[in-house]
Write a protein that holds these residues in place. Structure first.
Motif, short mmCIF file in Angstrom:
data_model
loop_
_atom_site.label_atom_id
_atom_site.label_comp_id
_atom_site.label_asym_id
_atom_site.label_seq_id
_atom_site.Cartn_x
_atom_site.Cartn_y
_atom_site.Cartn_z
N VAL A 196 -8.26 1.21 38.49
CA VAL A 196 -7.84 0.68 37.19
C VAL A 196 -8.89 1.00 36.13
CG1 VAL A 196 -7.29 -1.40 35.87
CG2 VAL A 196 -6.47 -1.15 38.23
N TRP A 197 -10.17 0.68 36.45
CA TRP A 197 -11.23 0.90 35.47
C TRP A 197 -11.46 2.39 35.22
CZ3 TRP A 197 -10.60 -3.64 34.25
CH2 TRP A 197 -10.61 -4.70 35.16
N ALA A 198 -11.26 3.19 36.25
CA ALA A 198 -11.46 4.64 36.11
C ALA A 198 -10.45 5.23 35.12
CB ALA A 198 -11.33 5.32 37.46
N SER A 199 -9.22 4.71 35.15
CA SER A 199 -8.20 5.26 34.25
C SER A 199 -8.58 5.02 32.79
CB SER A 199 -6.84 4.62 34.56
OG SER A 199 -6.85 3.23 34.30
N PHE A 200 -9.09 3.83 32.46
CA PHE A 200 -9.47 3.53 31.09
C PHE A 200 -10.68 4.35 30.64
CE2 PHE A 200 -6.82 -0.18 31.80
CZ PHE A 200 -6.20 -0.34 30.56
N LEU A 201 -11.69 4.43 31.50
CA LEU A 201 -12.89 5.19 31.14
C LEU A 201 -12.57 6.67 30.96
CD1 LEU A 201 -15.52 3.55 33.52
CD2 LEU A 201 -15.39 3.33 31.02
N TYR A 202 -11.72 7.18 31.82
CA TYR A 202 -11.34 8.59 31.78
C TYR A 202 -10.66 8.93 30.45
CZ TYR A 202 -8.96 12.89 33.32
OH TYR A 202 -8.51 14.17 33.44
N LEU A 208 -12.24 10.17 22.52
CA LEU A 208 -13.34 10.37 21.58
C LEU A 208 -13.60 11.86 21.35
CD1 LEU A 208 -15.93 7.65 22.68
CD2 LEU A 208 -14.41 7.61 20.69
N ILE A 209 -13.58 12.62 22.43
CA ILE A 209 -13.80 14.06 22.30
C ILE A 209 -12.67 14.70 21.50
CG2 ILE A 209 -13.97 16.22 23.60
CD1 ILE A 209 -15.22 14.61 25.90
N THR A 210 -11.43 14.28 21.75
CA THR A 210 -10.28 14.83 21.03
C THR A 210 -10.40 14.58 19.54
OG1 THR A 210 -8.85 14.50 22.97
CG2 THR A 210 -7.77 14.73 20.82
N HIS A 211 -10.75 13.35 19.16
CA HIS A 211 -10.85 13.03 17.73
C HIS A 211 -11.99 13.81 17.08
CE1 HIS A 211 -10.50 10.85 14.03
NE2 HIS A 211 -11.72 10.34 14.13
N TRP A 212 -13.08 13.96 17.75
CA TRP A 212 -14.22 14.69 17.22
C TRP A 212 -13.86 16.16 16.98
CZ3 TRP A 212 -17.69 18.21 19.98
CH2 TRP A 212 -18.78 18.61 19.20
N THR A 323 -2.64 6.95 32.98
CA THR A 323 -3.48 7.86 32.19
C THR A 323 -2.65 8.68 31.19
OG1 THR A 323 -3.39 9.46 34.02
CG2 THR A 323 -5.34 8.04 33.87
N THR A 324 -1.47 9.14 31.61
CA THR A 324 -0.65 9.90 30.66
C THR A 324 -0.15 9.01 29.53
OG1 THR A 324 1.26 9.57 32.14
CG2 THR A 324 0.10 11.67 32.28
N THR A 325 0.13 7.74 29.84
CA THR A 325 0.54 6.80 28.79
C THR A 325 -0.62 6.55 27.83
OG1 THR A 325 2.08 5.71 30.30
CG2 THR A 325 1.47 4.51 28.31
N LEU A 326 -1.80 6.34 28.36
CA LEU A 326 -2.97 6.14 27.52
C LEU A 326 -3.36 7.41 26.75
CD1 LEU A 326 -5.28 4.07 29.90
CD2 LEU A 326 -4.26 3.26 27.77
N SER A 327 -2.95 8.55 27.27
CA SER A 327 -3.34 9.83 26.68
C SER A 327 -2.42 10.27 25.55
CB SER A 327 -3.37 10.92 27.76
OG SER A 327 -4.31 10.62 28.76
N TRP A 328 -1.52 9.41 25.13
CA TRP A 328 -0.60 9.73 24.02
C TRP A 328 -1.37 10.25 22.82
CZ3 TRP A 328 -0.10 6.46 19.47
CH2 TRP A 328 0.94 6.85 18.62
N PHE A 329 -2.47 9.60 22.48
CA PHE A 329 -3.28 10.00 21.33
C PHE A 329 -3.82 11.42 21.51
CE2 PHE A 329 -7.55 10.27 19.43
CZ PHE A 329 -7.26 9.99 18.10
#
Length: 576
Positions: A196-202, A208-212, A323-329
């Motif tokens: 669970v924690w790995a998915s959020f950290l990942y 952050l890298i994407t926005h930068w 992870t794919t749901t969180l990766s929408w951004f």
């Protein structure tokens, strides 16, 4: 951080205002119900995805146990899930398009109302406003469509993904009931439910890298829309000015102008795709690995005997969904940047059209009133250009109904500006104008020929169907346009229409509509003297009670004017 949050607040407020314009108003409940139905189908898709996660465990466990019958049954279950999921997806997409055109219509209606009804289309032109709106046609036609498309895509996706995330997290939490020992690092500790924690950290680190990497895309996307619109507008100008370009031999000049516009477009495009390529260097590998990383992370549990092969696949599937749901951004960053750019352009149109900004430090003290006595009065009137240059004072005068007035003076003295002030659209000046409460029709020197055809141009702004066809033909014959009668009407009927014929057509509109007040701004300048005299005499005879104000450099023969209004110094009049 504070600056970034303030920027985000501005963006969300802007999108919220535009969304409210699209979704509110009479009959808005239909769109909201449709939105709710589409959202329900999205939730059905989430539920089916959970069933697919559960199916993964059942199917792979059957394979591990060599249970052919159960494996075959699970294939049938798989087919049923896919069928229902496909039907739900297709229905949602079909309904979304219905909602898209409905909300686009609402937003476009409101944009057109602001742009036309308040005169913003006139005030917000380059040279008349300190903040002109470039390419308003593109903003109304294209940006409204793109905004609604992005709005539905992102709002539905965001709501669905929030629900999906909660659902998938619940599944992942229940499946990852084993810790990760850090003994291989020499640390005597364990991380409970580490998946669970790995998915959020990942995903957090990747976001952050994407926005930068992708921050410059929004501005480049905004500029690209502008350059595309500038290029299209230049092409339209070539189409509309085809006769003048051909007669002047201006093909090379037009090519240079188009090449400059396209060079700007291409240069910005290269910067945009370069930035998108840089972003893609991270996003593309991320997209390709996000479905495999979960399996690698779950291997310690599998090798430790905490899960079966089916459990491993079920755990990897749940982790992938989280992870794919969180990766929408991350996946939609470029689209989000374009959505922000479109919102900014559209909000700029609405803001400017709601309250057009006048030129600063230019007098705006014109007192324009309507009088019930039918007279037109000008008192202490002095007009200004948007740059602040004072034009020559307009002599005090009173014009009675039925008068025919010749307005003249040297070029640049403000004659055309005066007619604009009499129409109530010119804001810069001082003094008083009292207008009659009567219909006023103004004809410019270069009248427009509207693309719908000859008769729509003649009856503008009324529908040709509201007039008797024999009446329209008779008026066209009166002004010498009998050659234009008889063929099919439409854009082809306007081909080859000379400036003189356009002026004849405009004068025919005066004869048809019979306004009480007529403002002619060099409206016969393209006619020969004999034709000018005949048509002005026709106006005088057919509209004996109409007041005619005629701006002309030479005496308007045939008008038989009964008064003059000279604008400019008296010594110029002596030598004119």
């Amino acid at each position: 951080m504070r600056r970034g949050s303030e920027r985000m607040r501005v963006i969300l407020n802007r999108m919220g205002r535009l969304a409210w314009l699209a979704a509110s108003g009479p009959g808005a409940w239909k769109g909201l119900w449709l939105f709710a139905l589409i959202l329900t189908l999205e939730f059905v898709g989430v539920w089916l995805s959970v069933q697919m996660i559960n199916w993964s465990r059942a199917f792979y466990d059957a394979l591990e146990q060599l249970d052919a019958a159960e494996a075959l049954r699970q294939i049938g279950v798989f087919g049923l899930i896919v069928a229902v999921l496909s039907a739900s997806t297709l229905s949602g997409a079909w309904l979304r398009k219905w909602l898209q055109i409905g909300w686009r219509q609402r937003l476009t209606d409101r944009a057109l109302t602001l742009w036309l009804d308040g005169g913003a289309y006139w005030h917000l032109r380059p040279g008349l406003s300190p903040q002109p709106v470039e390419n308003p046609d593109q903003r109304i036609a294209q940006d409204c469509a793109q905004f609604i498309s992005y709005l539905l895509e992102f709002t539905l996706d965001l709501i669905t993904r929030v629900v999906s995330l909660i659902t998938y997290l619940a599944v992942l939490w229940s499946l990852s009931n084993f810790p990760l020992s850090l003994g291989f690092l020499g640390i005597e500790a364990e991380i409970p439910r580490y998946m669970v924690w790995a998915s959020f950290l990942y995903v957090f680190g990747s976001s952050l890298i994407t926005h930068w990497l992708g921050r410059p895309i929004k501005r480049l996307a905004y500029d690209q829309e502008r350059y595309e619109a500038d290029f299209r507008h230049a092409l339209v100008q070539v189409r509309d000015g085809a006769d003048q370009i051909a007669q002047a031999g201006g093909e090379r000049a037009e090519r240079r102008r188009l090449d400059r516009r396209f060079d700007s477009l291409r240069a910005n495009w290269k910067r945009l795709i370069g930035q998108e390529f840089i972003l893609g260097l991270f996003v593309t590998p991320y997209y390709r690995t996000v479905l495999r990383i979960p399996t690698f992370l779950a291997l310690p549990a599998y090798f430790g005997g905490a899960v079966t092969l089916g459990g491993l696949m079920q755990l990897a599937s749940a982790f992938s969904n989280v992870t794919t749901t969180l990766s929408w951004f991350i996946f939609d960053y470029s689209k989000l940047a374009r959505f922000v750019a479109v919102s900014e352009r559209l909000e700029g149109l609405f803001s400017a059209a709601s309250a057009p900004q006048p030129a600063p430090d230019v007098p705006r003290a014109l007192e324009v009133t309507s009088g019930g006595d039918g007279l037109l009065r000008l008192r202490d009137l002095r007009l200004y250009t948007p740059s602040g240059q004072a034009l020559d004072p307009v002599p005090d005068t009173t014009i009675r109904p039925g008068q025919r007035v010749w307005i003249h003076g040297a070029s640049g003295r403000g004659k055309t500006t005066l007619l604009s002030a009499l129409r109530g659209v010119w804001p810069y000046g001082t003094g008083r104008v009292s207008l009659p409460e009567a219909p006023i029709l103004a004809l410019p020197q270069q009248p427009l020929a509207f693309a719908e055809g000859l008769l729509p141009t003649l009856t503008y702004p009324h529908d040709p169907a509201s007039f008797d066809s024999a009446l329209l033909e008779g008026i066209l014959r009166k002004v010498g346009l009998e050659r234009r009668i008889g063929g099919p009407d439409g854009p082809e009927a306007l081909q080859g229409l000379s400036m003189g014929e356009r002026q004849r057509l405009a004068l025919a509109r005066v004869l048809l509509l019979k306004p009480a007040w007529v403002l002619l701004d060099e409206a016969t300048s393209a006619l020969d003297p004999a034709s000018e005299a005949r048509l002005l005499a026709l106006l005088r005879n057919d509209l004996p009670r109409s007041t005619i104000l005629c701006v002309a450099h030479r005496v308007p023969a045939g008008l038989d004017h009964d008064s003059e209004l000279w604008i400019g110094p008296d010594d110029e009049r002596m030598t004119a």
